[in-house]
Design an enzyme around this catalytic site. Structure first.
Site, PDB file in Angstrom:
ATOM      1  CD  GLU A   4      -3.319  -1.154   1.529  1.00  0.00           C
ATOM      2  OE1 GLU A   4      -3.803  -0.037   1.756  1.00  0.00           O
ATOM      3  OE2 GLU A   4      -3.909  -2.227   1.734  1.00  0.00           O
TER       4      GLU A   4
HETATM    5  N1  CAA Z   1      -4.333  11.049  -3.072  1.00  0.00           N
HETATM    6  C1  CAA Z   1      -5.097  11.627  -4.037  1.00  0.00           C
HETATM    7  N2  CAA Z   1      -4.620  11.852  -5.281  1.00  0.00           N
HETATM    8  C2  CAA Z   1      -3.368  11.482  -5.552  1.00  0.00           C
HETATM    9  C3  CAA Z   1      -2.522  10.887  -4.588  1.00  0.00           C
HETATM   10  C4  CAA Z   1      -3.068  10.664  -3.302  1.00  0.00           C
HETATM   11  N3  CAA Z   1      -2.355  10.065  -2.329  1.00  0.00           N
HETATM   12  N4  CAA Z   1      -1.316  10.630  -5.157  1.00  0.00           N
HETATM   13  C5  CAA Z   1      -1.388  11.060  -6.414  1.00  0.00           C
HETATM   14  N5  CAA Z   1      -2.618  11.580  -6.658  1.00  0.00           N
HETATM   15  C6  CAA Z   1      -3.102  12.178  -7.903  1.00  0.00           C
HETATM   16  C7  CAA Z   1      -2.286  13.411  -8.260  1.00  0.00           C
HETATM   17  O1  CAA Z   1      -2.797  14.544  -7.619  1.00  0.00           O
HETATM   18  C8  CAA Z   1      -2.431  13.464  -9.767  1.00  0.00           C
HETATM   19  O2  CAA Z   1      -3.695  13.993 -10.096  1.00  0.00           O
HETATM   20  P1  CAA Z   1      -3.789  15.362 -10.964  1.00  0.00           P
HETATM   21  O3  CAA Z   1      -3.054  15.065 -12.242  1.00  0.00           O
HETATM   22  O4  CAA Z   1      -5.247  15.567 -11.131  1.00  0.00           O
HETATM   23  O5  CAA Z   1      -3.106  16.398 -10.142  1.00  0.00           O
HETATM   24  C9  CAA Z   1      -2.474  11.989 -10.169  1.00  0.00           C
HETATM   25  O6  CAA Z   1      -2.867  11.255  -8.990  1.00  0.00           O
HETATM   26  C10 CAA Z   1      -1.136  11.465 -10.675  1.00  0.00           C
HETATM   27  O7  CAA Z   1      -0.218  11.675  -9.632  1.00  0.00           O
HETATM   28  P2  CAA Z   1       1.262  12.237  -9.866  1.00  0.00           P
HETATM   29  O8  CAA Z   1       1.262  13.228 -10.978  1.00  0.00           O
HETATM   30  O9  CAA Z   1       1.753  12.686  -8.533  1.00  0.00           O
HETATM   31  O10 CAA Z   1       1.969  10.909 -10.388  1.00  0.00           O
HETATM   32  P3  CAA Z   1       3.404  10.328 -10.033  1.00  0.00           P
HETATM   33  O11 CAA Z   1       3.600   9.206 -10.974  1.00  0.00           O
HETATM   34  O12 CAA Z   1       4.431  11.401  -9.963  1.00  0.00           O
HETATM   35  O13 CAA Z   1       3.215   9.778  -8.537  1.00  0.00           O
HETATM   36  C11 CAA Z   1       2.484   8.115  -6.955  1.00  0.00           C
HETATM   37  C12 CAA Z   1       2.180   8.884  -8.232  1.00  0.00           C
HETATM   38  C13 CAA Z   1       2.125   9.003  -5.765  1.00  0.00           C
HETATM   39  C14 CAA Z   1       3.917   7.668  -6.859  1.00  0.00           C
HETATM   40  C15 CAA Z   1       1.551   6.883  -7.032  1.00  0.00           C
HETATM   41  O14 CAA Z   1       1.858   6.128  -8.181  1.00  0.00           O
HETATM   42  C16 CAA Z   1       1.622   5.977  -5.814  1.00  0.00           C
HETATM   43  O15 CAA Z   1       0.997   6.258  -4.790  1.00  0.00           O
HETATM   44  N6  CAA Z   1       2.361   4.834  -5.926  1.00  0.00           N
HETATM   45  C17 CAA Z   1       2.308   3.796  -4.929  1.00  0.00           C
HETATM   46  C18 CAA Z   1       1.272   2.781  -5.322  1.00  0.00           C
HETATM   47  C19 CAA Z   1       0.782   1.981  -4.182  1.00  0.00           C
HETATM   48  O16 CAA Z   1       0.554   2.465  -3.074  1.00  0.00           O
HETATM   49  N7  CAA Z   1       0.553   0.687  -4.442  1.00  0.00           N
HETATM   50  C20 CAA Z   1      -0.024  -0.174  -3.477  1.00  0.00           C
HETATM   51  C21 CAA Z   1      -0.625  -1.345  -4.175  1.00  0.00           C
HETATM   52  S1  CAA Z   1      -2.117  -1.881  -3.479  1.00  0.00           S
HETATM   53  C22 CAA Z   1      -1.726  -2.962  -2.220  1.00  0.00           C
HETATM   54  O17 CAA Z   1      -0.620  -3.054  -1.789  1.00  0.00           O
HETATM   55  C23 CAA Z   1      -2.904  -3.655  -1.692  1.00  0.00           C
HETATM   56  C24 CAA Z   1      -2.652  -4.919  -0.995  1.00  0.00           C
HETATM   57  O18 CAA Z   1      -2.948  -5.951  -1.551  1.00  0.00           O
HETATM   58  C25 CAA Z   1      -2.254  -4.952   0.428  1.00  0.00           C
END
Ligand code: CAA
Length: 384
Positions: free
Chosen positions: A368
């Site tokens: 996550e």
């Molecule tokens: N809350 C709300 N919106 C968010 C956000 C958040 N935490 N993080 C990013 N966004 C939005 C951004 O605001 C952006 O929207 P806009 O274009 O409208 O402004 C959009 O999402 C794209 O974001 P970025 O431009 O910031 O993209 P990025 O590639 O630079 O970064 C990231 C994105 C934050 C790294 C994201 O990819 C991320 O959180 N990665 C981690 C993924 C993750 O947590 N995976 C877990 C897998 S599920 C799991 O583990 C479940 C299980 O089985 C236990």
């Protein structure tokens, strides 16, 4: 500011503690050893109303607040994090996402049985399919495609590390519909696991949470009706991120539970074990460890409660959820390692439970959103 838990929250705490001690503790070592999914325990979670804790009673949920959820997650994770991760995914990533973004029809059809955790008397839970072999932290780069074919989408690709992968009846799947739009071209879908074209891979052989049901899932020309898309076209990445913000509170609470479980075992052992003529907690070396464990755990608990409180009060909890997860998962890893140390040689063998808690703690720094991703989320928010 009131730090006192309500009567209802205290009742949830007692119920979760009793469930963990009476139903999860027996057999936890064997389930870990043999990587056995705790199906019976997850079914009992459904009976307790713990699989849809925060979902509205209109949709079969228990209608509780997020603090109650954190409290229950802590108690269950003290004993078996393989049980609590199934609970966390169903509550935070599946039920919450559907309740907030699905249509009324989708909610009636899917959320109601998922929040109850049962359909026609059998276990009915969900999974959240975002990660891929080459898209973990970099989640915007989805390779799974969902091609718009008019009345349906055609989904192809592979999802990795899926919790509840083989047990879930319903998958929430993120896939790229229009690569030229980047994250704005991603959609989220409700896909039933028995849809033709879906293959569940072998269970992963893991370091920790070994009972948890972790699989890769492949999609080959899977036809998904248009009415199963969640939200407007292109909403899928926002759906995933907003849903994960709450998921991070759940995993923070899981980490908190692993830490407090390890601490309680170390404290009890330190009172019973004698060395150099006195119980080991009377040696400053051990007492200082216990003091630091208790302090770090309390700070993690307050961060979890604060993030949950922000969520319950309609505030933006993105940063506080990331802070809670970052700190609680580091706390779990540190406390569990120290708990093994307090136990000495006994800590290194399975019967004393702390080595399992140490192995289970590690995943909380990874899934996550890794600790590095949490720092990225916090860093971006505090500097904008
Ligand atoms: N809350 C709300 N919106 C968010 C956000 C958040 N935490 N993080 C990013 N966004 C939005 C951004 O605001 C952006 O929207 P806009 O274009 O409208 O402004 C959009 O999402 C794209 O974001 P970025 O431009 O910031 O993209 P990025 O590639 O630079 O970064 C990231 C994105 C934050 C790294 C994201 O990819 C991320 O959180 N990665 C981690 C993924 C993750 O947590 N995976 C877990 C897998 S599920 C799991 O583990 C479940 C299980 O089985 C236990």
């Amino acid at each position: 500011m009131d730090f006192k838990l309500t009567e209802e929250q205290l009742m949830i705490q007692r119920a979760a503690r009793e469930f963990a001690q009476q139903q999860c503790l027996p057999g936890v070592i064997e389930r870990d050893e043999h990587q056995k999914f705790p199906k019976e325990q997850v079914e009992q979670l459904a009976d307790l109303g713990f699989l849809g804790m925060m979902a509205s009673t209109d949709y079969g949920g228990a209608g509780m607040d997020t603090i109650s959820y954190v409290i229950a997650m802590e108690e269950i994770s003290k004993v078996d994090a393989s049980v609590s991760v199934a609970m966390s995914v169903n509550n935070s990533l599946v039920c919450w996402g559907l309740e907030h973004y699905a249509t009324e029809e989708q909610k009636k059809k899917y959320l109601t049985p998922l929040a109850q955790g049962k359909k026609d008397g059998t276990l009915y839970i969900g999974a959240f399919l975002l990660s891929e072999p080459e898209a973990g932290s970099d989640a915007t780069h989805q390779h799974t495609s969902a091609i718009d074919k008019g009345d349906h989408y055609l989904v192809n690709g592979v999802k990795n590390w899926i919790t509840n992968g083989s047990t879930a009846s319903v998958y929430l799947v993120m896939a790229q519909t229009d690569a030229s739009k980047g994250p704005k071209g991603i959609n989220a879908f409700i896909i039933e696991k028995n849809t033709p074209g879906i293959t569940v891979g072998a269970k992963e052989n893991k370091l920790g949470i070994r009972g948890s049901d972790t699989h890769a899932v492949s999609f080959m020309d899977v036809k998904v009706p248009k009415e199963n898309r969640i939200g407007a076209d292109g909403f899928g990445f926002t759906f995933a991120m907003k849903t994960l913000n709450g998921g991070r509170i759940g995993i923070a609470a899981q980490a908190l539970g692993i830490a407090s479980g390890a601490y309680e075992l170390a404290l009890a052992y330190s009172k019973q074990r004698q060395s150099f003529g006195k119980p080991i907690h009377e040696h400053q070396a051990i007492q200082f460890k216990l003091a630091e464990m208790a302090t770090r755990i309390q700070s993690a608990r307050l961060l979890c409660y604060h993030a949950a409180w922000e969520k319950d009060n309609g505030l933006d909890y993105t940063t506080s959820a990331a802070m809670a997860k970052l700190h609680a998962s580091d706390t779990a890893m540190w406390v569990a390692t120290e708990a093994v140390q307090v136990h000495g040689g006994y800590g290194f063998v399975k019967e004393y439970h702390v080595e399992r808690l140490m192995r289970d703690a590690k995943i909380t720094q990874i899934y996550e959103g890794t600790s590095e991703i949490q720092k990225m989320v916090i860093g971006r928010n505090i500097t904008k």
